[in-house]
Design an enzyme around this catalytic site. Structure first.
Site, PDB file in Angstrom:
ATOM      1  N   GLY A   1      -3.337  -0.440  -3.121  1.00  0.00           N
ATOM      2  CA  GLY A   1      -1.512   0.280  -2.875  1.00  0.00           C
ATOM      3  C   GLY A   1      -1.210   1.112  -3.659  1.00  0.00           C
TER       4      GLY A   1
ATOM      5  N   GLU B   1      -8.283  -3.195  -7.029  1.00  0.00           N
ATOM      6  CA  GLU B   1      -8.832  -2.519  -5.828  1.00  0.00           C
ATOM      7  C   GLU B   1      -8.845  -1.769  -4.864  1.00  0.00           C
ATOM      8  OE1 GLU B   1      -8.968  -6.873  -4.578  1.00  0.00           O
ATOM      9  OE2 GLU B   1      -7.660  -6.275  -3.587  1.00  0.00           O
ATOM     10  N   PRO B   2      -8.520  -0.576  -5.789  1.00  0.00           N
ATOM     11  CA  PRO B   2      -7.685   1.130  -4.825  1.00  0.00           C
ATOM     12  C   PRO B   2      -8.795   1.264  -3.222  1.00  0.00           C
ATOM     13  CG  PRO B   2      -8.988   1.465  -6.794  1.00  0.00           C
ATOM     14  CD  PRO B   2      -9.022   0.053  -6.595  1.00  0.00           C
TER      15      PRO B   2
ATOM     16  N   ARG C   1      -2.020   6.913  11.786  1.00  0.00           N
ATOM     17  CA  ARG C   1      -1.458   6.762  11.007  1.00  0.00           C
ATOM     18  C   ARG C   1       0.136   7.125  11.032  1.00  0.00           C
ATOM     19  NH1 ARG C   1      -1.179   7.925   6.172  1.00  0.00           N
ATOM     20  NH2 ARG C   1      -0.008   5.950   5.249  1.00  0.00           N
TER      21      ARG C   1
ATOM     22  N   CYS D   1      -2.730  10.577  25.984  1.00  0.00           N
ATOM     23  CA  CYS D   1      -2.105  10.330  27.197  1.00  0.00           C
ATOM     24  C   CYS D   1      -1.043   9.427  26.892  1.00  0.00           C
ATOM     25  CB  CYS D   1      -2.824   9.750  28.415  1.00  0.00           C
ATOM     26  SG  CYS D   1      -3.898  10.787  29.203  1.00  0.00           S
ATOM     27  N   GLU D   2      -0.355  10.089  25.761  1.00  0.00           N
ATOM     28  CA  GLU D   2       1.252   9.714  25.436  1.00  0.00           C
ATOM     29  C   GLU D   2       1.635  10.340  24.570  1.00  0.00           C
ATOM     30  OE1 GLU D   2       0.719   5.969  23.427  1.00  0.00           O
ATOM     31  OE2 GLU D   2      -0.834   5.139  23.915  1.00  0.00           O
TER      32      GLU D   2
ATOM     33  N   SER E   1       0.844  -1.394  -0.036  1.00  0.00           N
ATOM     34  CA  SER E   1      -0.188   0.195   0.256  1.00  0.00           C
ATOM     35  C   SER E   1       1.278   1.699   0.078  1.00  0.00           C
ATOM     36  CB  SER E   1      -0.694  -0.261   1.212  1.00  0.00           C
ATOM     37  OG  SER E   1      -2.033   0.627   1.351  1.00  0.00           O
TER      38      SER E   1
ATOM     39  N   ARG F   1      -7.452   3.636  -0.774  1.00  0.00           N
ATOM     40  CA  ARG F   1      -6.480   5.111  -0.433  1.00  0.00           C
ATOM     41  C   ARG F   1      -6.660   6.262  -2.208  1.00  0.00           C
ATOM     42  NH1 ARG F   1      -2.769   5.237   3.072  1.00  0.00           N
ATOM     43  NH2 ARG F   1      -1.477   3.149   2.564  1.00  0.00           N
TER      44      ARG F   1
HETATM   45  N1  LLP Z   1      -6.894  -4.912  -1.351  1.00  0.00           N
HETATM   46  C1  LLP Z   1      -6.047  -6.257  -0.467  1.00  0.00           C
HETATM   47  C2  LLP Z   1      -5.798  -7.347  -0.658  1.00  0.00           C
HETATM   48  C3  LLP Z   1      -5.325  -5.132   0.458  1.00  0.00           C
HETATM   49  O1  LLP Z   1      -4.979  -5.859   1.477  1.00  0.00           O
HETATM   50  C4  LLP Z   1      -5.941  -3.410   0.849  1.00  0.00           C
HETATM   51  C5  LLP Z   1      -4.650  -2.972   1.722  1.00  0.00           C
HETATM   52  C6  LLP Z   1      -6.093  -3.104  -0.318  1.00  0.00           C
HETATM   53  C7  LLP Z   1      -6.677  -3.520  -1.451  1.00  0.00           C
HETATM   54  C8  LLP Z   1      -6.267  -1.744  -0.917  1.00  0.00           C
HETATM   55  O2  LLP Z   1      -5.346  -0.893   0.074  1.00  0.00           O
HETATM   56  P1  LLP Z   1      -4.779   1.154  -0.842  1.00  0.00           P
HETATM   57  O3  LLP Z   1      -5.515   1.383  -1.958  1.00  0.00           O
HETATM   58  O4  LLP Z   1      -5.535   1.431  -0.027  1.00  0.00           O
HETATM   59  O5  LLP Z   1      -3.708   1.001  -0.582  1.00  0.00           O
HETATM   60  N2  LLP Z   1      -3.516   1.090   7.309  1.00  0.00           N
HETATM   61  C9  LLP Z   1      -2.620   1.244   6.340  1.00  0.00           C
HETATM   62  C10 LLP Z   1      -3.179   0.584   5.150  1.00  0.00           C
HETATM   63  C11 LLP Z   1      -2.950  -0.741   5.084  1.00  0.00           C
HETATM   64  C12 LLP Z   1      -3.924  -1.368   3.899  1.00  0.00           C
HETATM   65  C13 LLP Z   1      -4.215  -2.820   3.734  1.00  0.00           C
HETATM   66  N3  LLP Z   1      -4.540  -4.123   2.607  1.00  0.00           N
HETATM   67  C14 LLP Z   1      -2.656   3.102   6.410  1.00  0.00           C
HETATM   68  O6  LLP Z   1      -2.806   3.157   6.796  1.00  0.00           O
HETATM   69  O7  LLP Z   1      -1.147   2.474   5.267  1.00  0.00           O
END
Ligand code: LLP
Length: 423
Positions: A243, A282-283, A321, A352-353, A211, A285
């Site tokens: 990602g 499958e985006p 994050r 509190c950190e 990601s 973010r």
């Molecule tokens: N597909 C699968 C199988 C995934 O595990 C993820 C994200 C996505 C799609 C979507 O990824 P994106 O396009 O959003 O990058 N919490 C972390 C990101 C964790 C991503 C987990 N999987 C952050 O805040 O950077």
């Protein structure tokens, strides 16, 4: 030191910056803070819709929005309206998406440890795809699937690609909890086993290499490996996962969804992928991040020899994050967005950190102080969805704005909500 105002490219599409205020979707951020309180997540619906549409146009039918990045009914209905499937990673995400009215046959079920109950629900509801992750899951599918309860599946594989991103969000390499390794032969064994299960229709393979990735090369490499690997299979789909990175701070630049799609498509075709195989993604973010802004009220300024601490009324509970990944953000003063930012502060929350830091070194106008509204742009992804009520800080409300109107899509958590699990 004085820092330039933050660039308009970090704001949602429908944002207007003036000397004395910012409006998004035709609504003043200042007014939203007055009406709904702070902290507050504000999403520009125009940006959300534009990114969903861009995704639907750039990939083939079956491309999905990764709901873990920002999940609520309004969001997944919007993604569905704009032609996307919705991907879920747990039974909890599946439940919200189905309750929201998205039809099961537009839902893709992921998960590296799906329980029997989760698999059974996905099958019973008739989800579009189950993405099979491991051998234990194949065994469970064997018990739950039959000719009367069929399932359409993809196989999650690890292509052995090391993506350039934070190690916590890197998933394409061999040493990972996700998926079947191509190199070891596990992925091939999984495909053979699934082919023997009555009721399972296998459509193709899926890989998610990580990601917040800025370079398309890793995705292209992954697509080439998948195309090669499935050369002799009669699959009709190949999914590059999510990602794609986004710019969070001045100076960062990410490929667009369209550029990402073109690059991955070209890599797949170059490796001989048949023209009739659908190329999917499958985006998360890249669809929601830039659409969102978080509004905070400054409560305390503390000056020490080393720096100035500016404390706002949220923090690591609404945006974990920075603490988790060391992620950078920018800040702006809602009433003076175009002013030079001559004041350097550490923007912290109310938890509190000592680690409760939103921005290690934020730049704001010299006179921004207690009572002012400070906002962080590009907080639409993995902020609300990873929010907690640590220190019993209620989760913020979420508002969508569009054409001069605001609608609350998630109300602020109340103290009663926080007490509701007490027995
Ligand atoms: N597909 C699968 C199988 C995934 O595990 C993820 C994200 C996505 C799609 C979507 O990824 P994106 O396009 O959003 O990058 N919490 C972390 C990101 C964790 C991503 C987990 N999987 C952050 O805040 O950077």
């Amino acid at each position: 030191m004085s820092i330039e105002p933050i660039p308009a490219s970090l704001f949602p599409d429908a944002a207007t910056l003036r000397e004395n205020g910012v409006s998004v979707g035709g609504v003043e951020l200042r007014e939203l803070a007055q009406t709904y309180g702070t902290p507050l997540f504000v999403y520009d619906e125009a940006t959300l819709r534009a990114r969903c549409r861009e995704t639907a146009d750039a990939f083939d039918d079956g491309v999905a929005f990764a709901s873990k990045s920002f999940l609520c009914g309004a969001m997944v209905r919007l993604a569905h309206d704009e032609g996307l499937c919705v991907d879920v990673a747990t039974g909890g995400e599946l439940d919200i998406v189905l309750r929201s009215g998205v039809p099961a046959d537009r839902v893709i079920m992921h998960g590296n440890n799906k329980s029997n109950e989760e698999i059974a629900r996905a099958i019973k509801e008739g989800v579009h795809r189950v993405v099979v992750d491991n051998f234990d899951e194949i065994e469970r599918l064997g018990e739950l699937v039959n000719a009367g309860t069929p399932v359409n599946a993809l196989v999650r594989v690890t292509p052995g690609v090391e993506a350039h991103t934070h190690e916590y969000v890197r998933t394409g390499q061999e040493d990972t909890k996700f998926g079947f390794s191509v190199a070891s032969g596990d992925a091939r064994r999984a495909i053979s086993m699934l082919r023997e299960l009555t009721g399972v229709t296998l459509h193709g393979v899926h890989a998610h290499i990580g990601s917040q990735i800025f370079e398309v090369e890793g995705f292209c490499q992954s697509m080439s490996i998948l195309s090669d690997f499935t050369r002799d299979d009669d699959f009709d789909e190949l999914c590059v996962g999510g990602g794609l990175g986004v710019a969070y701070v001045s100076g960062e630049k990410a490929p667009s969804i369209t550029e990402w799609a073109h690059a991955t498509r070209a890599a797949a075709r170059k490796s001989g992928l048949r023209a009739e195989v659908r190329i999917l993604a499958e985006p998360g973010r890249a669809i929601v991040a830039q659409a969102g802004i978080t509004l905070y009220r400054v409560g305390v300024i503390k000056r020490v020899a080393q720096r100035t601490y500016m404390a706002v009324d949220g923090g690591m509970s609404d945006n974990p994050r920075p603490v988790l990944y060391g992620s950078g953000y920018e800040a702006f003063d809602v009433d003076r967005p175009l002013a030079a930012r001559a004041q350097s502060v550490r923007l912290v929350g109310k938890h509190c950190e000592s680690g409760d830091v939103l921005i290690d070194e934020a730049y704001l106008p010299a006179d921004t102080g207690v009572g002012d509204l400070v906002a962080t742009p590009v907080t639409g992804a993995y902020g609300y969805s990873m929010a907690s009520n640590y220190n019993r800080v209620p989760r913020p409300a979420v508002v969508f704005v569009r054409d001069g109107n605001a609608r609350e899509v998630l109300r602020r958590e109340t103290l009663e909500d926080l007490a509701r699990l007490e027995v």
